[in-house]
Write an enzyme that holds these catalytic residues in place. Structure first.
Site, mmCIF file in Angstrom:
data_model
loop_
_atom_site.group_PDB
_atom_site.id
_atom_site.type_symbol
_atom_site.label_atom_id
_atom_site.label_comp_id
_atom_site.label_asym_id
_atom_site.label_seq_id
_atom_site.Cartn_x
_atom_site.Cartn_y
_atom_site.Cartn_z
ATOM 1 N N TYR A 92 -1.336 -0.095 -7.245
ATOM 2 C CA TYR A 92 -1.294 1.129 -6.424
ATOM 3 C C TYR A 92 -1.991 2.290 -7.145
ATOM 4 O O TYR A 92 -2.806 3.006 -6.560
ATOM 5 C CB TYR A 92 0.177 1.458 -6.143
ATOM 6 C CG TYR A 92 0.414 2.636 -5.229
ATOM 7 C CD1 TYR A 92 0.257 2.514 -3.849
ATOM 8 C CD2 TYR A 92 0.831 3.863 -5.737
ATOM 9 C CE1 TYR A 92 0.496 3.598 -3.009
ATOM 10 C CE2 TYR A 92 1.079 4.939 -4.919
ATOM 11 C CZ TYR A 92 0.914 4.806 -3.544
ATOM 12 O OH TYR A 92 1.157 5.874 -2.722
ATOM 13 N N ALA A 93 -1.682 2.458 -8.444
ATOM 14 C CA ALA A 93 -2.297 3.553 -9.210
ATOM 15 C C ALA A 93 -3.808 3.381 -9.280
ATOM 16 O O ALA A 93 -4.565 4.352 -9.130
ATOM 17 C CB ALA A 93 -1.693 3.609 -10.611
ATOM 18 N N ALA A 94 -4.261 2.130 -9.486
ATOM 19 C CA ALA A 94 -5.710 1.880 -9.551
ATOM 20 C C ALA A 94 -6.361 2.185 -8.205
ATOM 21 O O ALA A 94 -7.445 2.769 -8.141
ATOM 22 C CB ALA A 94 -5.970 0.428 -9.950
ATOM 23 N N SER A 95 -5.680 1.813 -7.118
ATOM 24 C CA SER A 95 -6.262 2.079 -5.788
ATOM 25 C C SER A 95 -6.368 3.583 -5.539
ATOM 26 O O SER A 95 -7.350 4.063 -4.980
ATOM 27 C CB SER A 95 -5.421 1.418 -4.682
ATOM 28 O OG SER A 95 -4.191 2.106 -4.476
ATOM 29 N N LYS A 96 -5.356 4.335 -5.965
ATOM 30 C CA LYS A 96 -5.359 5.782 -5.707
ATOM 31 C C LYS A 96 -6.326 6.505 -6.650
ATOM 32 O O LYS A 96 -6.949 7.488 -6.249
ATOM 33 C CB LYS A 96 -3.942 6.346 -5.836
ATOM 34 C CG LYS A 96 -2.961 5.797 -4.781
ATOM 35 C CD LYS A 96 -3.418 6.125 -3.373
ATOM 36 C CE LYS A 96 -2.365 5.753 -2.328
ATOM 37 N NZ LYS A 96 -2.763 6.126 -0.957
ATOM 38 N N SER A 149 -2.532 9.984 -4.491
ATOM 39 C CA SER A 149 -1.161 10.041 -5.012
ATOM 40 C C SER A 149 -1.222 10.586 -6.436
ATOM 41 O O SER A 149 -2.210 10.345 -7.145
ATOM 42 C CB SER A 149 -0.533 8.647 -5.046
ATOM 43 O OG SER A 149 0.653 8.648 -5.819
ATOM 44 N N VAL A 196 -7.096 -1.268 8.875
ATOM 45 C CA VAL A 196 -8.196 -0.626 8.144
ATOM 46 C C VAL A 196 -8.967 -1.592 7.234
ATOM 47 O O VAL A 196 -10.053 -1.263 6.773
ATOM 48 C CB VAL A 196 -7.724 0.594 7.309
ATOM 49 C CG1 VAL A 196 -7.213 1.706 8.205
ATOM 50 C CG2 VAL A 196 -6.700 0.199 6.253
ATOM 51 N N ILE A 201 7.482 11.773 -1.621
ATOM 52 C CA ILE A 201 7.695 12.273 -0.261
ATOM 53 C C ILE A 201 8.675 11.342 0.459
ATOM 54 O O ILE A 201 8.546 10.114 0.361
ATOM 55 C CB ILE A 201 6.352 12.323 0.517
ATOM 56 C CG1 ILE A 201 5.263 13.053 -0.289
ATOM 57 C CG2 ILE A 201 6.555 12.960 1.896
ATOM 58 C CD1 ILE A 201 5.512 14.503 -0.596
ATOM 59 N N ASN A 246 -5.305 7.735 5.557
ATOM 60 C CA ASN A 246 -3.897 7.828 5.147
ATOM 61 C C ASN A 246 -3.230 6.464 4.987
ATOM 62 O O ASN A 246 -2.273 6.339 4.221
ATOM 63 C CB ASN A 246 -3.134 8.660 6.192
ATOM 64 C CG ASN A 246 -1.632 8.503 6.065
ATOM 65 O OD1 ASN A 246 -0.998 9.121 5.228
ATOM 66 N ND2 ASN A 246 -1.036 7.634 6.887
#
Ligand code: NDP
Length: 246
Positions: free
Chosen positions: A154-158, A141, A63, A187, A89
């Protein structure tokens, strides 16, 4: 069935949440395309979709590459005629506390989780705009809403994905295209299996329902957003987390 006569494209569909969404959509009547970096794994999921009696396109594509995603979208449109539903996803983690986080770990996570969704949405939405119809679903997320120590990238990307979702929703509402996000909690997939047992126990204790989610729990929310049941819903984030954040 909720998705009869529909066509869908799910990125990162080889395993975990993406695979479950692809199979859920196929069970509900959709023809489903999936992409992933691993050619053998993605071909296997294509076979599972066909075993459910639907048409499948399984492509090896990253992607983060506009060229690979462009070629994948062309292949899917050649096979299905159009893409009605896109699920962004594909996602990765590269966890570290911020002071120790490398540029490479920051860039890799932002490239897959956020820029990947931008690249794929842009490629797919051109056809949706022409047809004045489409549904974009981004897998965010709860960490993007809440933050998480050790996951700044990760938090910044989400969180970025939530902003992207709402912006697409505003740009495209008049063209019959909806954009929504699902924000899962914890999950059970390969992504979370890698965490130390002590961390998993701490996370489990924070879930009011007392259990981790299954990929199918996320797929059901994605199904709602992909189907006609959500035609008047756009720019929303559905949290699927057993009550962790409210
Ligand atoms: P997995 O690691 O099990 O699956 C992720 C999938 O994405 C894999 O098939 C992976 O394949 C694929 N992928 C990764 N990078 C790329 C890329 N550059 N191009 C194409 N495909 C790629 O994770 P999950 O199923 O758990 O996660 C799915 C999504 O759900 C992610 O966006 C994740 O952030 C999100 N999420 C997950 C939660 C959880 O608790 N599990 C919680 C909240 C959100 P490969 O590496 O072989 O290419």
């Amino acid at each position: 069935m909720l998705l009869e006569e529909r066509t869908a494209f799910v990125t990162g569909g080889a395993r975990g949440i993406g695979r479950e969404i692809a199979l859920c959509f196929a069970r509900e009547g959709a023809d489903v395309a999936v992409c992933d970096r691993d050619a053998a794994e993605i071909a296997a999921v294509g076979g599972e979709i066909e075993a459910l009696g639907r048409r499948a396109v399984a492509v090896a594509a990253d992607v983060t590459s506009a060229a690979e995603i462009g070629a994948a979208v062309n292949k899917i449109v050649d096979a299905f005629g159009r893409i009605d539903i896109l699920v962004n996803n594909a996602g990765i983690t590269r966890d570290a506390f911020l002071v120790r986080m490398s540029d490479a770990d920051w860039d890799a996570v932002l490239a897959v989780n956020l820029k990947g969704a931008f690249i794929t949405s842009r490629a797919v939405m051109k056809g949706m705009v022409k047809r004045r119809s489409g549904k974009i679903i981004n897998i965010a997320s709860i960490v993007g809403l809440w933050g998480n120590a050790g996951q700044a990238n990760y938090a910044a990307s989400k969180a970025g994905l939530v902003g992207l979702t709402k912006s697409i929703a505003k740009e495209m509402a008049s063209r019959g295209i909806t954009a929504n996000a699902v924000a899962p909690g914890f999950i059970e997939t390969r992504m979370t299996a890698a965490l130390p047992e002590a961390v998993r126990e701490k996370m489990r204790a924070a879930v009011p329902m007392g259990r981790f989610g299954a990929p199918g729990d996320v797929a059901k929310a994605a199904l709602f957003l992909a189907s006609g049941l959500s035609d008047y819903v756009t720019g929303q984030v559905i949290v699927v987390d057993g009550g962790m954040i409210m």
